[in-house]
Motif scaffolding. Structure first.
Motif, PDB file in Angstrom:
ATOM      1  N   ASP A 209      -0.629  16.379  -1.731  1.00 26.29           N
ATOM      2  CA  ASP A 209       1.214  16.289  -2.476  1.00 26.29           C
ATOM      3  C   ASP A 209       1.912  14.815  -2.788  1.00 26.29           C
ATOM      4  O   ASP A 209       1.345  13.882  -2.354  1.00 26.29           O
ATOM      5  N   ALA A 210       2.401  15.074  -3.716  1.00 25.24           N
ATOM      6  CA  ALA A 210       2.601  14.210  -4.431  1.00 25.24           C
ATOM      7  C   ALA A 210       3.210  12.747  -3.484  1.00 25.24           C
ATOM      8  O   ALA A 210       3.361  11.943  -4.043  1.00 25.24           O
ATOM      9  N   ARG A 211       4.361  13.298  -2.381  1.00 27.35           N
ATOM     10  CA  ARG A 211       5.159  12.752  -1.540  1.00 27.35           C
ATOM     11  C   ARG A 211       4.389  11.578  -1.227  1.00 27.35           C
ATOM     12  O   ARG A 211       5.033  10.518  -0.235  1.00 27.35           O
ATOM     13  N   ARG A 212       3.336  11.613  -0.550  1.00 21.53           N
ATOM     14  CA  ARG A 212       2.506  10.636   0.255  1.00 21.53           C
ATOM     15  C   ARG A 212       1.473   9.520  -0.780  1.00 21.53           C
ATOM     16  O   ARG A 212       1.458   9.163  -0.612  1.00 21.53           O
ATOM     17  N   CYS A 213       1.729  10.554  -2.622  1.00 18.78           N
ATOM     18  CA  CYS A 213       0.444   9.677  -2.915  1.00 18.78           C
ATOM     19  C   CYS A 213       0.949   8.356  -3.812  1.00 18.78           C
ATOM     20  O   CYS A 213       2.407   8.252  -4.515  1.00 18.78           O
ATOM     21  N   ILE A 214       0.531   7.464  -3.615  1.00 21.53           N
ATOM     22  CA  ILE A 214       1.206   5.994  -3.870  1.00 21.53           C
ATOM     23  C   ILE A 214       0.743   5.769  -5.157  1.00 21.53           C
ATOM     24  O   ILE A 214       1.891   5.463  -6.164  1.00 21.53           O
ATOM     25  N   SER A 215       0.589   7.035  -6.177  1.00 19.85           N
ATOM     26  CA  SER A 215       0.436   6.752  -7.822  1.00 19.85           C
ATOM     27  C   SER A 215       2.486   7.581  -7.558  1.00 19.85           C
ATOM     28  O   SER A 215       3.173   6.289  -8.411  1.00 19.85           O
ATOM     29  N   TYR A 216       2.821   8.574  -7.375  1.00 19.40           N
ATOM     30  CA  TYR A 216       3.994   8.708  -7.448  1.00 19.40           C
ATOM     31  C   TYR A 216       4.594   8.012  -6.208  1.00 19.40           C
ATOM     32  O   TYR A 216       6.354   7.748  -7.012  1.00 19.40           O
ATOM     33  N   LEU A 217       4.617   7.570  -5.694  1.00 26.93           N
ATOM     34  CA  LEU A 217       5.139   5.739  -4.677  1.00 26.93           C
ATOM     35  C   LEU A 217       5.481   5.411  -5.953  1.00 26.93           C
ATOM     36  O   LEU A 217       7.312   4.518  -5.492  1.00 26.93           O
ATOM     37  N   THR A 218       4.771   4.714  -6.088  1.00 26.30           N
ATOM     38  CA  THR A 218       5.347   2.956  -7.226  1.00 26.30           C
ATOM     39  C   THR A 218       5.820   3.344  -8.706  1.00 26.30           C
ATOM     40  O   THR A 218       6.129   2.874  -9.417  1.00 26.30           O
ATOM     41  N   ILE A 219       5.366   4.952  -9.151  1.00 32.00           N
ATOM     42  CA  ILE A 219       6.160   5.043 -10.513  1.00 32.00           C
ATOM     43  C   ILE A 219       7.006   6.074 -10.593  1.00 32.00           C
ATOM     44  O   ILE A 219       7.606   6.249 -10.536  1.00 32.00           O
ATOM     45  N   GLU A 220       6.614   7.341 -10.424  1.00 29.30           N
ATOM     46  CA  GLU A 220       7.661   8.203  -9.966  1.00 29.30           C
ATOM     47  C   GLU A 220       8.736   8.408  -9.279  1.00 29.30           C
ATOM     48  O   GLU A 220       9.685   8.690  -9.468  1.00 29.30           O
ATOM     49  N   ASN A 221       9.058   7.471  -8.277  1.00 31.21           N
ATOM     50  CA  ASN A 221       9.904   7.306  -6.916  1.00 31.21           C
ATOM     51  C   ASN A 221      10.669   6.696  -7.852  1.00 31.21           C
ATOM     52  O   ASN A 221      10.756   5.399  -7.771  1.00 31.21           O
ATOM     53  N   HIS A 222      12.343   6.818  -7.364  1.00 34.39           N
ATOM     54  CA  HIS A 222      12.957   6.319  -7.635  1.00 34.39           C
ATOM     55  C   HIS A 222      13.732   5.848  -6.681  1.00 34.39           C
ATOM     56  O   HIS A 222      14.056   4.591  -7.167  1.00 34.39           O
ATOM     57  N   GLY A 223      13.204   5.996  -5.657  1.00 36.24           N
ATOM     58  CA  GLY A 223      14.439   5.722  -4.307  1.00 36.24           C
ATOM     59  C   GLY A 223      13.748   4.825  -3.167  1.00 36.24           C
ATOM     60  O   GLY A 223      12.915   4.519  -3.958  1.00 36.24           O
ATOM     61  N   PRO A 224      13.883   4.662  -2.131  1.00 40.62           N
ATOM     62  CA  PRO A 224      12.946   4.024  -1.700  1.00 40.62           C
ATOM     63  C   PRO A 224      11.562   4.413  -0.835  1.00 40.62           C
ATOM     64  O   PRO A 224      11.923   5.631  -1.235  1.00 40.62           O
ATOM     65  N   ILE A 225      10.916   3.728  -0.704  1.00 41.86           N
ATOM     66  CA  ILE A 225       9.446   4.457  -0.013  1.00 41.86           C
ATOM     67  C   ILE A 225       9.274   4.789   0.758  1.00 41.86           C
ATOM     68  O   ILE A 225      10.119   3.990   1.809  1.00 41.86           O
ATOM     69  N   PRO A 226       9.167   5.571   1.318  1.00 47.85           N
ATOM     70  CA  PRO A 226       8.941   5.788   3.109  1.00 47.85           C
ATOM     71  C   PRO A 226       8.880   4.826   3.815  1.00 47.85           C
ATOM     72  O   PRO A 226       7.510   4.178   3.384  1.00 47.85           O
ATOM     73  N   GLU A 227       9.135   4.425   5.364  1.00 48.78           N
ATOM     74  CA  GLU A 227       8.040   3.009   5.446  1.00 48.78           C
ATOM     75  C   GLU A 227       7.568   3.516   6.525  1.00 48.78           C
ATOM     76  O   GLU A 227       6.901   2.743   6.538  1.00 48.78           O
ATOM     77  N   ASP A 228       7.423   4.799   6.761  1.00 53.04           N
ATOM     78  CA  ASP A 228       6.098   5.294   7.285  1.00 53.04           C
ATOM     79  C   ASP A 228       4.936   4.960   6.348  1.00 53.04           C
ATOM     80  O   ASP A 228       3.463   4.960   7.050  1.00 53.04           O
ATOM     81  N   LEU A 229       4.752   4.989   5.043  1.00 52.45           N
ATOM     82  CA  LEU A 229       3.984   4.678   4.070  1.00 52.45           C
ATOM     83  C   LEU A 229       3.185   3.518   3.599  1.00 52.45           C
ATOM     84  O   LEU A 229       2.647   3.651   2.760  1.00 52.45           O
ATOM     85  N   ARG A 230       4.245   3.005   3.895  1.00 54.96           N
ATOM     86  CA  ARG A 230       4.702   1.474   3.369  1.00 54.96           C
ATOM     87  C   ARG A 230       3.638   0.693   3.507  1.00 54.96           C
ATOM     88  O   ARG A 230       2.579  -0.038   3.040  1.00 54.96           O
ATOM     89  N   PRO A 231       3.157   0.408   4.924  1.00 51.95           N
ATOM     90  CA  PRO A 231       1.677  -0.089   5.172  1.00 51.95           C
ATOM     91  C   PRO A 231       0.860   0.344   5.638  1.00 51.95           C
ATOM     92  O   PRO A 231      -0.421  -0.298   5.183  1.00 51.95           O
ATOM     93  N   LEU A 232       0.834   1.474   4.485  1.00 56.61           N
ATOM     94  CA  LEU A 232      -0.875   2.218   3.907  1.00 56.61           C
ATOM     95  C   LEU A 232      -0.803   2.134   2.820  1.00 56.61           C
ATOM     96  O   LEU A 232      -1.973   1.889   2.246  1.00 56.61           O
TER      97      LEU A 232
END
Length: 368
Positions: A209-232
């Motif tokens: 699920d790309a929406r939870r993948c750190i590679s997606y979150l730090t590269i492909e995602n252009h907006g805010p990183i979901p708060e519940d995933l930041r500590p992880l």
């Protein structure tokens, strides 16, 4: 052709046919579940990904290639222990291994072009087009069908003699070649990659699920990183190798012979506070020619702010002031995206003199 490929830095080539219809149902299901996140081009291209002859009319066969990227001088399997140890230092910013050198898109494609030139000199002019993560191509499907490896539970292609630390490339050609045989799956009952994923992005064997993948979150995602995933996310600031680093087969990962993938010293072993201090000009200069350029300075700061917040949560009284000072230096940044993530990071520790929580403030990165 294999000899030419090796001379150009490829460790193996194979051949696949163009009928990928059996892969279409899984692709459609993955899209229907929304696992592609904001990668809207995945939807736009639809089944063209599974139909090479539609993407490049006249395509009859696909030559697949893999190129190892562990930097020269790496000593397998020691690199795995070294990379895992980086994750235990909250103050270090960790950049994915593949992104520490030159942009692989350019390297792989240019060398595939050279391979085509040699083939053309032998057989005469022919129609072709080269790819490397650069068009709607089912790269991993083509690679596994042509014997480059099998699809691991982390969804990447795995080889018994090369692990998964390699780039993939393809040449769509307009003449028939005998397909090479696929190889069998050798993951067995191992679930190391699934178990280690910090954000639980591998939702089933071979399904991410790309929406939870750190590679997606730090590269492909252009907006805010979901708060519940930041500590992880720990100290990952660009990409994530955890599922590969832990994989037992990567003790066989090969090093490259190409200087293109040598590690840039400014991206390895660096402290978060130093990386966060880069202004845009410095960022552009130090990432020139590399894949990190695909995110801009704004998202670079966003990613590091999250890592600084995670470090601040774990810091002792002597470490916390420097982390807070770094964050405060960007608290009034012109970007609302940066300001939001800085504010979140500062909130991870309310006072610089406050003792760290019991256990050093570590968060169970597997918890939601």
């Amino acid at each position: 052709m294999r000899d030419w490929a090796r001379e150009l830095g490829f460790s193996q080539i194979g051949v696949s046919g163009v009928d990928l219809s059996s892969a279409e149902p899984l692709l459609l299901q993955w899209l229907a579940l929304g696992y592609h996140g904001d990668l809207h081009y995945m939807e736009r291209h639809g089944l063209k990904r599974a139909r090479p002859a539609e993407l490049v009319p006249g395509t009859v066969s696909v030559i697949t290639a893999r190129m190892p990227y562990l930097p020269r001088g790496t000593t397998p399997p020691d690199w795995r222990e070294r990379e895992l140890s980086r994750l235990e230092d909250p103050g270090e910013g960790v950049v994915s291994l593949y992104a520490r050198g030159r942009d692989y898109h350019k390297v792989v494609r240019s060398r595939l072009q050279k391979l085509c030139g040699r083939i053309e000199a032998l057989v005469g002019p022919f129609g072709y087009r080269v790819f490397s993560d650069s068009a709607p191509v089912l790269e991993k499907e083509l690679a596994s069908r042509s014997g480059q490896g099998w699809r691991g539970k982390h969804s990447m292609v795995l080889s018994r003699d090369a692990g998964s630390m390699f780039f993939l490339g393809e040449i769509f050609v307009d003449f028939a070649l005998e397909p090479t045989d696929p190889v069998s799956d050798h993951c067995g009952t191992c679930t190391a990659c699934i178990d280690v994923c910090p954000t639980g992005a591998i939702v089933a064997p071979g399904v991410v699920d790309a929406r939870r993948c750190i590679s997606y979150l730090t590269i492909e995602n252009h907006g805010p990183i979901p708060e519940d995933l930041r500590p992880l996310m720990g100290n990952h600031i660009y990409g994530c190798d955890d599922c590969q680093t832990i994989c037992p087969w990567n003790k066989y990962a090969r090093t490259t012979e190409l200087p293109d993938f040598d590690e840039r010293s400014l991206l390895v072993g660096r402290r978060l506070v130093d990386l966060f201090a880069w202004d845009e000009e410095t960022f552009l200069k130090r990432t020139e020619g590399g894949p990190i350029r695909r995110i801009d300075h704004e998202r670079w700061l966003r990613n590091i702010a999250v890592a600084l917040g995670n470090a601040l949560r774990q810091a002792d009284a002597s470490q916390a002031p420097a982390l807070r000072a770094a964050l405060l230096s960007r608290a009034d940044h012109e970007s609302a995206l940066v300001r939001e993530h800085v504010a979140w990071a500062l909130a991870q520790r309310s006072c610089p003199d406050e003792p760290a929580p019991s256990g050093g403030g570590r968060v169970d990165r597997k918890s939601p």
